[in-house]
Design an enzyme around this catalytic site. Structure first.
Site, short mmCIF file in Angstrom:
data_model
loop_
_atom_site.label_atom_id
_atom_site.label_comp_id
_atom_site.label_asym_id
_atom_site.label_seq_id
_atom_site.Cartn_x
_atom_site.Cartn_y
_atom_site.Cartn_z
N CYS A 86 -25.00 -26.02 43.96
CA CYS A 86 -24.10 -24.88 43.76
C CYS A 86 -24.33 -24.25 42.38
O CYS A 86 -25.36 -23.63 42.15
CB CYS A 86 -22.65 -25.32 43.96
SG CYS A 86 -21.51 -23.95 44.20
N HIS A 195 -22.62 -28.65 49.26
CA HIS A 195 -22.29 -29.78 48.39
C HIS A 195 -22.48 -31.13 49.08
O HIS A 195 -21.52 -31.67 49.63
CB HIS A 195 -20.84 -29.67 47.92
CG HIS A 195 -20.62 -28.58 46.93
ND1 HIS A 195 -20.52 -28.79 45.58
CD2 HIS A 195 -20.52 -27.24 47.10
CE1 HIS A 195 -20.34 -27.63 44.95
NE2 HIS A 195 -20.33 -26.67 45.86
N GLU A 197 -22.58 -33.92 47.79
CA GLU A 197 -21.76 -34.97 47.14
C GLU A 197 -20.34 -35.00 47.70
O GLU A 197 -19.58 -35.92 47.41
CB GLU A 197 -21.75 -34.76 45.62
CG GLU A 197 -20.77 -33.72 45.08
CD GLU A 197 -21.25 -32.28 45.27
OE1 GLU A 197 -22.13 -32.04 46.11
OE2 GLU A 197 -20.69 -31.39 44.60
#
Lengths: 232, 776
Positions: A86, A195, A197
């Site tokens: 990002c 994302h 994560e």
């Protein structure tokens, strides 16, 4: 133990999540500070999401000129695996480690959604653990995630197999060719808007057909780097 | 140069000495929102006329927004109606920046909901953004790390062009500020009703987490300790916001009030959060107080009043964005992203090292004294010399006249039970779709898709589930759930009962997740207190809410009152937003609001009566508001919550979803839409057992009801649990993935896709396609 650095810039938001993801695949997360000139000898680096320096000027523009980015650029040129998520992706384009740029979403608003992606290229430091063409779901959340590049660059990226992730079903931000993530020529530097994560721990990821919030497709991004480091 | 420039514009400093020498000077106290009596009282307290700086301080601190002068009399109820058991988990109660609740294993949470209504109408984007910023700073000042936000929004009629302006501004303001701060937005409420046309309600809730030993109170103690201001510079924004904006009614033709709205910078706030947490972690501060309404006036007087002495502060040391600001403007400025700290002299160097590392500008303004006075100097002269408690604590308290609204009897007599109800399958089907597509029941993804719900990685539940849930402890899985509710329509019919229903619903929404309700915060949004009928509504609502908190044994830990929510003589519906916080030992055991698996038994818990007054059905089908709201059944709510916690503990439930606005019809539709899995349902059991018709079974808003999905293998155990706890359970259907429909047997069928389309069309149609053009 494999050590993966996560750089915190003023305004970084997902640095803690990136460290957690690294821990969950069995590597050691190392905190790195934007103002330092030291990568602490890590085996890979993650530039996390957020709004570094408030995204003033342009997203990622100021961070790309922070002290530690000199070290990141040198290390990336030397082959160190670098992942930009990002805002981190925006920094990598601003630092010219990756081509193209990210602009305001075509619909004008911030969007947060569980996003389906196709893994187009598995010969990178961060996608070696996937099957080519595999579809995964990870959260996406951005206001300026529209990937743009000139026609020649896009053609080159496609020809050289450097489009790593592509949006499936929906292009959530008006990215050219539905590009969600790209790599450098060598494949050690990867940037993506979604994302991974946020899809690493059952109970806190995207919904799946099996159970609420059970999606952990993002784990393999981090595991790829870990296994690559172990193989070296 | 700045000092000289400013000196030429304000040639004479209105010092304490000068005030003594010029007792008859005419002062503009009325323009600052003070009454004749209040001004006279200030003169009496000081034994002289106030300086212009003192007048500025008293005027903002004695404003309705800061002093609660009209509501204080009633708010005491919350403190009076408590049992020892309610105090057991309460580490900090009402009166501090936010309440703090012990949730076990050495962890505590702090949470509070606050209003930013008036600024959000004047300037929706900045008003809403700074509303988030303000509540987050309240949470930080307790020593906690903010971990989630929620927002409670009420707008005018969907479709009115001005509503679109306000919605776009407010939602993008919250999105901009909250997303940039890195706080997941885990839920909230959105209501559209013409009564909020000129007075939208923008309430924001923040949740913070701390270890017990990290708790800090905002008190200035210890003579000689330094008073430090850090964060953004002080500018001319938001001056008089507290006194002029929040305590005034919008009226046509008045001067535009935009300059009194603050401007927010979430990046500065994010850095400030990390900086404050590092200061707390390094034990480098005694106390931190946020600067919100009334800025330095509030921070200095509250810190000093809550401390054990006095304070001396030099305004020349305040770092300014605009060097031409006068002392009075500096005192009143509501510039955002500022904090005031009390630091012992030996730790000052360490403190400054941390603020420097985060590049946060810092200046030492003065020190704590033992004089009992708050003294403020500017340009070498004393411009404020007051007892801080007279400013911050002992403000005026009004016992305003109350009167039961004149038309209330007629309104309550006009029951929705007399309205024609749908009977045939076709009519029922059309009504269900009309409800699902109505503004207040339709999918609000248009709004929530603009918020980051993932950041920090601890979100266990978020919208569209009934409550938001956050993991607090990564090792044990210990977490908290929060839900907020308010039904202005019920409160208009009966504010006492309406406030209780808001609590009951929030309590139930927490319980359906498997969490155990523990504590309450509230934001009381009402019209002008000078209207006796509004005061009656406020008095009734507080009385009702405090009684219900006592009955459910959940204490109010803090909150906020917002009055003057009216345009001309048209007040909003009384809207007491109630937030309930619950605890769950392990968030892995939380229960989703919809079902994913085939062949689960659907049970309706609780009983259904003909309770359609004030309902979504009455509004959507008939544009009707009248009668008495549904009965409050607090004993049944407690039994239900106990059952749900026990069932979650044993893992007996695949889904649980409460029944509220729109009744069983809305709950079924939402349960189906959560994961796109259909269901087959029969109403005969409800009709026979409860003696109601099919429409009532579908649309009644009787309380203390929940729909649960139970795997067949847990059926016996679950029924045993219900019987043992005296909770009425009726099997009313099964989940059915293959059919792709919501079927109400012998009456109608609606394909899941049609439900989804209907639910998702409404907001984008009225507000434009924005983010959801991406489909999803």
């Amino acid at each position: 133990m494999t050590r993966v650095g996560v750089i915190t810039f003023p305004g970084s938001l997902d640095d803690g999540d990136a460290r957690r993801a690294i821990r969950l695949v069995g590597a050691e997360p190392v905190r790195l500070w934007h103002g330092d000139h030291d990568l602490a000898g890590v085996d890979a680096v993650v530039l996390p999401g957020g709004f570094s320096y408030g995204d003033y000027l342009r997203c990622g523009a100021i961070a790309a000129h922070s002290p530690i980015m000199r070290e990141v650029i040198d290390a990336a040129d030397g082959g160190l695996p670098v992942l930009g998520i990002c805002n981190g992706f925006q920094m990598l384009t601003e630092a010219h480690l990756l081509p193209g740029g990210l602009v305001r979403n075509d619909h004008g608003a911030f969007i947060c959604r569980d996003q389906r992606l196709r893994v187009e290229q598995t010969a990178t430091a961060w996608t070696s653990g996937f099957e080519a063409g595999e579809e995964i779901v990870v959260p996406l959340k951005n206001g300026e995630g529209g990937y743009v590049a000139d026609a020649d660059t896009v053609a080159r990226l496609e020809d050289e197999g450097r489009v790593v992730f592509r949006y499936v079903d929906v292009d959530p931000n008006g990215s050219v060719h539905g590009i969600a993530g790209v790599a450098n020529e060598r494949g050690n530097v990867v940037g993506l808007m979604p994302h991974p994560e946020h899809a690493v721990e059952p109970g806190f990821g995207p919904d799946t057909d099996a159970a609420m919030r059970s999606g952990v497709d993002g784990l393999r991004v981090f595991r790829s780097a870990l296994e690559g480091a172990l193989a070296r | 140069m700045s000092a000289e420039t400013a000196a030429t514009t304000t040639p004479v400093i209105d010092s304490v000495q000068r005030a003594g020498e010029t007792p008859d000077r005419v002062q503009p106290y009325e323009a600052l929102g003070l009454t004749d009596d209040e001004y006279a009282r200030i003169r009496e307290i000081l034994g002289r006329r106030p300086t212009s700086g003192e007048l500025a301080m008293y005027s903002v601190m004695w404003s309705e927004h800061c002093s609660y002068k009209s509501s204080k009399k009633y708010l005491r109820r919350f403190g009076e109606k408590v049992t020892d058991r309610m105090r057991e988990h309460l580490m900090v109660g009402m009166g501090q920046n936010a309440g703090v609740v012990d949730i076990g294993r050495g962890w505590a949470v702090t949470f509070k909901v606050e209003s930013h209504n008036h600024p959000s109408y004047v300037e929706p984007f900045q008003g809403a953004a700074t509303g988030v910023g303000g509540i987050v700073r309240d949470i930080i000042s307790m020593g906690a790390r903010p971990v989630a936000v929620m927002d409670q929004l009420r707008f005018g009629a969907l479709g009115d062009p001005d509503t679109s302006r306000v919605v776009h501004g407010v939602v993008s303001g919250i999105s901009f500020y909250g997303n940039c701060l890195g706080l997941p937005n885990i839920g909230g409420e959105t209501v559209f009703d013409p009564v909020y046309q000129g007075n939208p309600l923008v309430n924001a809730l923040c949740l913070g987490v701390l270890r017990h030993e990290d708790l800090h109170l905002a008190n200035a103690r210890g003579a000689g300790n330094k008073v430090v201001l850090f964060g953004a510079r002080t500018g001319g924004d938001g001056i008089g916001g507290a006194s002029i904006l929040a305590s005034d009614t919008f009226s046509a033709g008045g001067p535009t009030k935009r300059p009194a709205v603050q401007v927010g910078d979430p990046f500065a706030e994010k850095v400030l959060i990390e900086c404050c947490l590092e200061l707390f972690a390094g034990d480098l501060v005694e106390a931190i107080q946020d600067l919100g309404a009334a800025g330095i006036s509030c921070a200095t007087s509250e810190l000093a009043a809550n401390g054990d002495g006095g304070m001396r502060v030099d305004l020349d040391a305040v770092l300014l964005r605009d060097p031409t600001l006068t002392a009075e403007e500096i005192l009143m400025s509501e510039s955002q992203e500022r904090m005031m700290a009390v630091v012992t002299p030996d730790k000052l160097a360490g403190f400054l090292a941390v603020t420097e590392r985060w590049e946060v500008e810092t200046s030492v303004l003065g020190e704590v004294t033992d004089t009992g006075r708050l003294e403020i100097t500017w340009r070498g002269e004393t411009i404020v010399d007051v007892d801080p408690t007279t400013v911050a604590v002992d403000g005026p308290v009004y016992d305003r006249p109350v009167a039961r609204p004149a038309g209330l009897d007629a309104l309550q007599a006009d029951s929705a039970a007399a309205l024609p109800r749908p009977e045939s399958g076709d009519e029922l089907r059309r009504t269900v779709l009309a409800l699902i597509g109505s503004p207040n029941l339709a999918d609000v993804g248009w709004i929530t898709d603009q918020y980051d719900r993932y950041v920090l990685g601890n979100t266990a539940l978020a919208f569209p589930d009934d409550a938001g849930m956050i993991r607090v402890d990564e090792e044990s899985g210990l977490g908290v759930a929060i839900a907020t509710d308010a039904n202005g329509r019920y409160c208009q019919l009966d504010p006492r009962q309406g406030a209780q229903l808001a609590l009951a619903e929030a309590y139930r929404n927490v319980a359906v997740t498997g969490a155990v309700p523990l504590a309450v915060t509230d934001c009381l949004n009402f019209g002008a207190p000078t209207n006796p009928e509004v005061m009656w509504q406020l008095a009734e609502a507080v009385e009702g809410l405090s009684d219900a908190c006592l009955a459910l044994e959940v204490p109010v830990t803090g909150g906020n009152v917002s009055l003057y929510n009216q345009t001309g003589s048209q007040a909003i519906h009384p809207t007491p937003v109630v937030g309930v916080l619950g605890v769950i030992d392990d968030v892995a055991r939380r229960i989703p609001s919809g079902w994913q698996d085939e062949g689960l038994n659907l049970y309706l818990l609780g009983e259904t009566a003909l309770e359609l007054d004030g309902s979504a059905w009455a509004q959507v089908a008939h544009g009707h508001l009248g009668g008495r709201p549904p009965a409050v059944r607090l004993d049944a709510e407690r039994a239900l919550a106990g059952l749900l916690a026990a069932a979650a503990e044993e893992g007996l439930l695949s889904a649980a979803h409460d029944l509220a606005e729109g009744g069983l019809a809305a709950t079924l539709a939402e349960g189906v839409l959560r994961f796109g899995v259909g269901a087959r349902v029969w109403l005969d059991g409800i009709v026979d057992r409860d003696g109601v018709d099919a429409a009532t079974a579908l649309f009644s808003e009787s309380t203390a009801r929940v729909l649960v999905a139970v795997p067949r293998e847990e059926d016996v155990k679950f029924n045993g649990l219900c019987a043992g706890r005296g909770v009425p359970a009726l099997r009313i259907g099964v989940t059915d993935a293959a059919s792709g429909t919501l079927e109400v047997q012998d009456r109608f069928e609606i394909p899941v896709e049609e439900l989804r389309r209907t639910s998702r069309a409404t907001l984008p149609q009225a507000l434009g396609h924005g983010a959801t053009s991406a489909g999803s």
